[in-house]
Scaffold this active site. Structure first.
Site, PDB file in Angstrom:
ATOM      1  N   LYS A 192       7.016  65.402  40.065  1.00  0.00           N
ATOM      2  CA  LYS A 192       8.025  65.551  39.002  1.00  0.00           C
ATOM      3  C   LYS A 192       9.295  64.902  39.540  1.00  0.00           C
ATOM      4  CE  LYS A 192      11.291  67.375  36.841  1.00  0.00           C
ATOM      5  NZ  LYS A 192      12.489  66.504  36.863  1.00  0.00           N
ATOM      6  N   GLY A 244      15.952  69.542  46.604  1.00  0.00           N
ATOM      7  CA  GLY A 244      17.050  69.530  45.641  1.00  0.00           C
ATOM      8  C   GLY A 244      18.139  70.484  46.091  1.00  0.00           C
ATOM      9  N   SER A 245      18.921  70.935  45.123  1.00  0.00           N
ATOM     10  CA  SER A 245      20.076  71.761  45.474  1.00  0.00           C
ATOM     11  C   SER A 245      19.644  73.198  45.827  1.00  0.00           C
ATOM     12  CB  SER A 245      21.040  71.801  44.291  1.00  0.00           C
ATOM     13  OG  SER A 245      20.400  72.382  43.182  1.00  0.00           O
ATOM     14  N   ALA A 247      20.953  75.883  44.680  1.00  0.00           N
ATOM     15  CA  ALA A 247      20.937  76.720  43.468  1.00  0.00           C
ATOM     16  C   ALA A 247      19.577  76.618  42.773  1.00  0.00           C
ATOM     17  CB  ALA A 247      22.056  76.282  42.525  1.00  0.00           C
ATOM     18  N   THR A 248      19.041  75.412  42.652  1.00  0.00           N
ATOM     19  CA  THR A 248      17.727  75.255  42.011  1.00  0.00           C
ATOM     20  C   THR A 248      16.631  75.788  42.924  1.00  0.00           C
ATOM     21  OG1 THR A 248      18.599  73.233  41.014  1.00  0.00           O
ATOM     22  CG2 THR A 248      16.264  73.637  40.738  1.00  0.00           C
ATOM     23  N   GLY A 249      16.784  75.562  44.228  1.00  0.00           N
ATOM     24  CA  GLY A 249      15.789  76.057  45.189  1.00  0.00           C
ATOM     25  C   GLY A 249      15.606  77.560  45.085  1.00  0.00           C
ATOM     26  N   GLU A 267      13.440  72.088  50.643  1.00  0.00           N
ATOM     27  CA  GLU A 267      14.352  71.190  51.377  1.00  0.00           C
ATOM     28  C   GLU A 267      15.631  71.123  50.560  1.00  0.00           C
ATOM     29  OE1 GLU A 267      13.869  70.002  54.248  1.00  0.00           O
ATOM     30  OE2 GLU A 267      11.714  70.172  54.521  1.00  0.00           O
ATOM     31  N   CYS A 301      21.163  64.133  52.119  1.00  0.00           N
ATOM     32  CA  CYS A 301      21.234  65.556  52.464  1.00  0.00           C
ATOM     33  C   CYS A 301      21.625  65.764  53.918  1.00  0.00           C
ATOM     34  CB  CYS A 301      19.888  66.206  52.187  1.00  0.00           C
ATOM     35  SG  CYS A 301      18.546  65.382  53.054  1.00  0.00           S
ATOM     36  N   GLU A 397      28.748  72.241  49.774  1.00  0.00           N
ATOM     37  CA  GLU A 397      28.269  70.852  49.800  1.00  0.00           C
ATOM     38  C   GLU A 397      28.890  70.062  48.653  1.00  0.00           C
ATOM     39  OE1 GLU A 397      24.261  70.042  48.352  1.00  0.00           O
ATOM     40  OE2 GLU A 397      23.920  68.750  50.087  1.00  0.00           O
TER      41      GLU A 397
HETATM   42  P1  NAD Z   1      18.719  69.473  41.623  1.00  0.00           P
HETATM   43  O1  NAD Z   1      18.466  70.793  42.251  1.00  0.00           O
HETATM   44  O2  NAD Z   1      19.691  69.396  40.515  1.00  0.00           O
HETATM   45  O3  NAD Z   1      17.356  68.854  41.036  1.00  0.00           O
HETATM   46  C1  NAD Z   1      16.231  68.628  41.858  1.00  0.00           C
HETATM   47  C2  NAD Z   1      14.962  68.686  41.013  1.00  0.00           C
HETATM   48  O4  NAD Z   1      14.795  70.018  40.551  1.00  0.00           O
HETATM   49  C3  NAD Z   1      14.994  67.786  39.767  1.00  0.00           C
HETATM   50  O5  NAD Z   1      13.730  67.135  39.651  1.00  0.00           O
HETATM   51  C4  NAD Z   1      15.180  68.777  38.627  1.00  0.00           C
HETATM   52  O6  NAD Z   1      14.612  68.342  37.406  1.00  0.00           O
HETATM   53  C5  NAD Z   1      14.429  69.987  39.161  1.00  0.00           C
HETATM   54  N1  NAD Z   1      14.804  71.278  38.561  1.00  0.00           N
HETATM   55  C6  NAD Z   1      15.924  71.595  37.865  1.00  0.00           C
HETATM   56  N2  NAD Z   1      15.861  72.894  37.461  1.00  0.00           N
HETATM   57  C7  NAD Z   1      14.690  73.397  37.929  1.00  0.00           C
HETATM   58  C8  NAD Z   1      14.061  74.680  37.857  1.00  0.00           C
HETATM   59  N3  NAD Z   1      14.622  75.710  37.230  1.00  0.00           N
HETATM   60  N4  NAD Z   1      12.864  74.832  38.484  1.00  0.00           N
HETATM   61  C9  NAD Z   1      12.278  73.820  39.145  1.00  0.00           C
HETATM   62  N5  NAD Z   1      12.847  72.576  39.255  1.00  0.00           N
HETATM   63  C10 NAD Z   1      14.024  72.374  38.635  1.00  0.00           C
HETATM   64  O7  NAD Z   1      19.125  68.488  42.819  1.00  0.00           O
HETATM   65  P2  NAD Z   1      19.588  66.955  42.722  1.00  0.00           P
HETATM   66  O8  NAD Z   1      20.965  66.916  42.146  1.00  0.00           O
HETATM   67  O9  NAD Z   1      18.522  66.134  42.108  1.00  0.00           O
HETATM   68  O10 NAD Z   1      19.639  66.544  44.277  1.00  0.00           O
HETATM   69  C11 NAD Z   1      20.750  66.779  45.079  1.00  0.00           C
HETATM   70  C12 NAD Z   1      20.503  67.948  46.007  1.00  0.00           C
HETATM   71  O11 NAD Z   1      19.307  67.739  46.746  1.00  0.00           O
HETATM   72  C13 NAD Z   1      21.597  68.116  47.037  1.00  0.00           C
HETATM   73  O12 NAD Z   1      21.923  69.477  47.164  1.00  0.00           O
HETATM   74  C14 NAD Z   1      20.960  67.602  48.316  1.00  0.00           C
HETATM   75  O13 NAD Z   1      21.489  68.117  49.507  1.00  0.00           O
HETATM   76  C15 NAD Z   1      19.543  68.008  48.125  1.00  0.00           C
HETATM   77  N6  NAD Z   1      18.644  67.202  48.959  1.00  0.00           N
HETATM   78  C16 NAD Z   1      18.041  67.804  50.042  1.00  0.00           C
HETATM   79  C17 NAD Z   1      17.209  67.059  50.874  1.00  0.00           C
HETATM   80  C18 NAD Z   1      16.511  67.683  52.071  1.00  0.00           C
HETATM   81  O14 NAD Z   1      15.567  67.092  52.581  1.00  0.00           O
HETATM   82  N7  NAD Z   1      16.932  68.840  52.539  1.00  0.00           N
HETATM   83  C19 NAD Z   1      16.983  65.708  50.603  1.00  0.00           C
HETATM   84  C20 NAD Z   1      17.599  65.141  49.490  1.00  0.00           C
HETATM   85  C21 NAD Z   1      18.426  65.900  48.676  1.00  0.00           C
END
Ligand code: NAD
Length: 493
Positions: A192, A244-245, A247-249, A267, A301, A397
């Protein structure tokens, strides 16, 4: 210098795009994602959001491919097919790089280097692991009972259907970390992609088919957060690997726990630190550290947003920063001569500018912090001095080109300050002092500690976070635990 968009890329931008399920394009939805080029703000393509039925089809066909084809192949056959996908990604690297560049604002050189070159290196690393999975024989501690003896062993079993939920910053390479890990361990995977970078994976799914990977082994489902949430709660999805972020994690972890305790790898974000130690000169280190921190406009990240400077060298460091940053060539993502490009999307631009306002209010301005007067989501980097370690900008962040500089007086104080963040993804120290290196690499609370470098990744070295940066590890040998069930067999004889 800018170079021209390939005809194949123009065709993809103009095509009817949606998802790719069981070897076929799918576009049933009536909702669309509109894609904007961050370098120009031009609207360049649309992608249909997958419906609930599409997500279900993706899961059912992924399950069928897991049981019917992928699990049936030998590890050697799987290894060859994964390697073949790496070859095809390199063959069509220009198309993949341009798709990424045009949708996320990543510089074309970086897209070639990481989204194609490194992605292929990672895939081949995983391909190698497909033939090296093993368990162990165990001498049971209880020994024989009566006239029975016991022998025991463990083995690794794939978990089944894996859902890989991706961010926009390194959509291809981070996706490959997850797809390579899932396929090498015998699982099937549903990708996804982020709603901001959905096109490259539609292309890679086709390449997978050309490589001979059976339909359904890699499905791609495009959509927004709700689409991803449907995948997380689907009963046939056995593992979620999420980047991802934070908050979503958190939402993913809660939903996974409530839906039969699915396995989860998280992650998440970071508020990473880089510290220059007193034995080295800031004038020597900053020309290496600043480009590492601001690569891809700081949208990495692992990038540091907190820079610690020995108090005696603070004035020299600020002068150095003011000299180095204006010299970064700024330009369109498709300009190979540019180093600093646009932010990835309009929503992120808004978040970064709001963070800049907060940073200017909570810190003392050293450099930059303005939106650039040109089309596209361009900003100057921002550097502020922060004195209060509890300030929000020092702990939250930004995920953008912001550097909070803080002076410190002793190594003990430095360790406390570096660990004083809710996150724990990366830290770096810049030094030739062996004793301080040993003390600090043991004391710092992060998944990775870099010494005299920052943000470098190697497939053989596990990557992941502690504290608010999540749990689980990508690549290295550590990924095997996250993508397999460890089975124990106990035999009486
Ligand atoms: P995000 O959390 O907004 O979105 C990430 C993914 O989650 C997207 O595909 C989104 O559609 C999906 N998503 C949204 N709501 C969801 C839900 N309720 N359930 C499941 N999935 C959902 O993050 P972003 O803005 O795409 O990416 C930026 C963030 O990612 C930053 O915080 C960055 O630090 C982090 N990041 C971490 C790493 C790592 O390896 N630790 C690497 C890259 C980015």
């Amino acid at each position: 210098m800018s170079y021209s968009i390939r005809s194949e890329v123009n065709e993809i931008l103009a095509a009817r795009n949606g998802s790719y399920i069981n070897g076929a394009p799918v576009f049933n939805g009536t909702d669309y994602i509109t894609l904007q080029n961050p370098s120009s703000e031009a609207y360049i393509s649309t992608v249909a959001v997958a419906t609930g039925d599409d997500v279900d089809l993706a899961v059912q066909t992924s399950r069928a491919a897991f049981v019917g084809t992928w699990k049936v192949l030998t590890p050697y056959q799987r290894s060859c097919l994964i390697s073949k996908l790496a070859d095809l990604m390199e063959r069509d690297g220009e198309i993949i790089a341009q798709l990424d560049c045009l949708t996320t604002g990543k510089n074309i050189n970086l897209a070639h280097g990481l989204e194609v070159g490194q992605a292929a290196v990672f895939l081949r690393y995983f391909a190698g692991w497909a033939t090296k999975l093993s368990g162990e024989t165990v001498d049971t501690s209880l020994g024989a009972t009566g006239d029975s003896g016991f022998t025991a062993y463990t083995s690794r079993a794939p978990v089944g259907v894996v859902a890989a939920i991706l961010p926009w910053n390194f959509s291809v390479m981070i996706g490959i970390w997850k797809v390579g890990a899932a396929l090498a361990t015998g699982n099937t995977v549903i990708v996804k992609p982020s709603e901001y970078s959905p096109l490259a994976w539609l292309y890679i799914a086709r390449l997978a088919e050309e490589a001979g990977i059976p339909p359904g082994v890699i499905n791609v489902v495009n959509g927004n957060g709700a689409t991803a949430a449907t995948l997380v709660t689907h009963s046939e999805v056995r593992k979620i690997t999420f980047t991802g972020s934070a908050a979503t994690g958190e939402k993913v972890a809660i939903a996974a726990a409530k839906n039969n305790f699915k396995r989860v790898t998280l992650e998440l974000g970071g508020k990473n630190s880089a510290a220059i130690l007193p034995d080295v000169s800031v004038s020597d280190v900053l020309p290496k550290l600043l480009p590492a921190a601001l690569l891809h406009q700081g949208q990495i990240c692992a990038s540091p947003e907190r820079i610690f400077i020995p108090r005696a060298q603070l004035a020299e460091a600020l002068e150095c920063i003011k000299q180095i940053l204006p010299a970064f060539p700024v330009g369109d993502a498709m300009d190979p001569g540019a180093f600093f490009g646009p932010l990835a999307n309009e929503a992120h631009l808004g978040k970064v500018l709001a963070f800049y306002d907060k940073a200017k209010a909570q810190g003392r301005l050293v450099f930059g912090g303005q939106r650039l007067p040109r089309p596209g989501f361009f900003v100057e980097p921002l550097v502020v001095i922060v004195e209060d370690p509890d300030a929000g900008v020092f702990n939250e962040e930004c995920f953008g080109p912001v550097l909070c500089v803080m002076a410190y007086d002793s190594i003990d104080e430095l360790i406390v300050l570096m660990n004083s963040t809710p996150y724990g993804l990366t830290n770096s120290i810049w030094t030739n002092d062996l004793k301080s290196t040993q003390i600090m690499t043991k004391a710092l609370e992060s998944g990775t500690v870099f010494v005299n470098t920052h943000s470098m990744m190697d497939p053989a070295l596990p990557f992941g976070g502690t504290k608010g940066s999540g749990y689980g590890r990508e690549f290295g040998s550590a990924f095997i635990d996250d993508y397999t069930e460890l089975r124990s067999v106990l035999m009486a004889y």
